[in-house]
Design an enzyme around this catalytic site. Structure first.
Site, PDB file in Angstrom:
ATOM      1  N   CYS A 147       3.472  -1.818  -0.797  1.00  0.00           N
ATOM      2  CA  CYS A 147       4.051  -2.576  -1.906  1.00  0.00           C
ATOM      3  C   CYS A 147       5.215  -1.808  -2.518  1.00  0.00           C
ATOM      4  O   CYS A 147       5.013  -0.926  -3.361  1.00  0.00           O
ATOM      5  CB  CYS A 147       2.977  -2.878  -2.959  1.00  0.00           C
ATOM      6  N   CYS A 150       5.569  -2.218  -6.260  1.00  0.00           N
ATOM      7  CA  CYS A 150       4.588  -1.458  -7.050  1.00  0.00           C
ATOM      8  C   CYS A 150       4.931   0.027  -7.078  1.00  0.00           C
ATOM      9  O   CYS A 150       4.820   0.683  -8.102  1.00  0.00           O
ATOM     10  CB  CYS A 150       3.184  -1.560  -6.460  1.00  0.00           C
ATOM     11  N   ASP A 151       5.302   0.573  -5.934  1.00  0.00           N
ATOM     12  CA  ASP A 151       5.366   2.029  -5.798  1.00  0.00           C
ATOM     13  C   ASP A 151       6.767   2.599  -5.626  1.00  0.00           C
ATOM     14  O   ASP A 151       6.969   3.802  -5.797  1.00  0.00           O
ATOM     15  CB  ASP A 151       4.522   2.464  -4.581  1.00  0.00           C
TER      16      ASP A 151
END
Ligand code: NAP
Length: 334
Positions: A147, A150-151
């Site tokens: 992701c 997300c990261d």
């Protein structure tokens, strides 16, 4: 909590325990619908807490200005749902029978649960290449992720060479996003032609920070605590080569946890639960709702999952209040 918490006839049963499931539980519990969450078991793909249990730091969930780790976020959501009386069973659901009413669910231990409404929130899982070091470094926060949104903004990816695996829209989108932080992004694709839409492909190709490694697969991930590079194999010549990299983002699709729902509710072609009416979580079966990644093949974010969990609980509440159960009972065959 043991299975004895299950009542003879449940009002709302929530299957799955990611942000969608817990948010649905908070709303249903506060509406005094006494929800039961069947949260999944640790032995299968539907693990309690869902995908966020593998995310080290969540920086885009509103309300946490310094970020929050995925496990903490999920445990807090669970505690919040329990505070309002949500009951929890740590099992998977193997079977849902919507031809009888109340609906009948069967859990891993063979326990039968009868429910007036069901909220499906079993999520989806990112597909992985299947390499041992890939899984280890993804779970330990060692620079492997599925992701980018997300990261990708985490400090350890800044000014690094980052690998994105895949040739679809997600890979293009991830690569473009990562160019904000990376020194260079290398898209590794197993063919010499992209699956991505023309517009996304053009954008990626026009970005000077992105280069393509065509006809390549990742056959090994290097690194002990953090990723240091990958070994590539040419899918045409079979030749292998090493590429130094400070991160790898796998974007080879997602699989919704809908195996047990085949023939139960309508699924879309790609396997996600169909919710045919815009801005509604109602499935093809009245009284059965779906929330979160199990029905969302587009946004796939914790916050959108939580949002649809709220929607599903409100819809279940209204469906019950408007006599849905009575209508269903009259038309059910079982
Ligand atoms: P996808 O379209 O299924 O693409 C997956 C990619 O991963 C393909 O290029 C595939 O290669 C590759 N792949 C699959 N298994 C692999 C493996 N084991 N090893 C190496 N490569 C592998 O998935 P997606 O990109 O996540 O997109 C899913 C859907 O969401 C699509 O409909 C997409 O259009 C949509 N989406 C839209 C946007 C947008 O419009 N902004 C953004 C993201 C996603 P092959 O091509 O060789 O099969």
């Amino acid at each position: 909590m043991s299975d004895s918490v299950i009542r003879e006839r449940e009002t709302v049963v929530i299957v799955g325990s990611g942000p969608a499931g817990w948010t649905a539980a908070v709303y249903a519990a506060r509406a005094e619908l006494h929800p039961l969450v069947i949260e999944g078991s640790f032995s299968r793909t539907m693990i309690p807490g869902g995908q966020l249990m593998f995310t080290t730091e969540v920086e885009n969930y509103p309300g946490f200005k310094d970020g929050v780790d995925g496990q903490t976020l999920m445990l807090e959501m669970k505690a919040q749902a329990e505070r309002f009386g949500t009951r929890v069973v740590t099992e998977d659901v193997l079977e849902v029978d919507v031809h009888q009413y109340p609906f009948r669910l069967v859990t891993t231990s063979g326990q039968e649960v009868f429910a007036e409404t069901v909220i499906l929130a079993t999520g989806a899982n990112a597909n992985w290449i299947g390499l041992p070091n890939e899984e280890r470094l993804a779970q330990s926060g060692g620079g492997v992720s599925a992701c980018a949104v997300c990261d990708g903004a985490l400090p350890h990816f800044r000014e690094k060479v980052l690998v994105v695996v895949g040739g679809g829209d997600t890979a293009m989108e991830d690569a473009l996003y990562l160019t904000k932080f990376a020194k260079e992004v290398v898209i590794v694709h197993r063919r010499d032609e992209l699956r991505a839409s023309r517009i996304m492909a053009d954008r990626a190709m026009a970005n000077e920070k992105i280069r393509f490694a065509w006809n390549k697969t990742v056959v090994e991930v290097h690194g002990d605590d953090v990723i240091t590079g990958v070994r590539l194999k040419d899918t045409v010549t079979g030749e292998e080569s090493d590429l130094d990299a400070g991160g790898m983002f796998v974007a080879i699709g997602h699989s919704p946890n809908t195996e047990f729902l085949k023939g139960v509710v309508d699924l879309k072609e790609n396997g996600y639960v169909a919710t045919p009416v815009a801005w509604r979580t109602q499935t093809s079966v009245p009284g059965v709702f779906a929330a979160g990644d199990v029905m969302d093949d587009y946004y796939r974010q914790a916050v959108t999952a939580a949002g649809t969990g709220c929607m599903a609980a409100l819809e279940a509440e209204r469906w019950l209040a408007h006599g849905g159960a009575e209508v269903h009972a009259a038309s059910a065959t079982g």
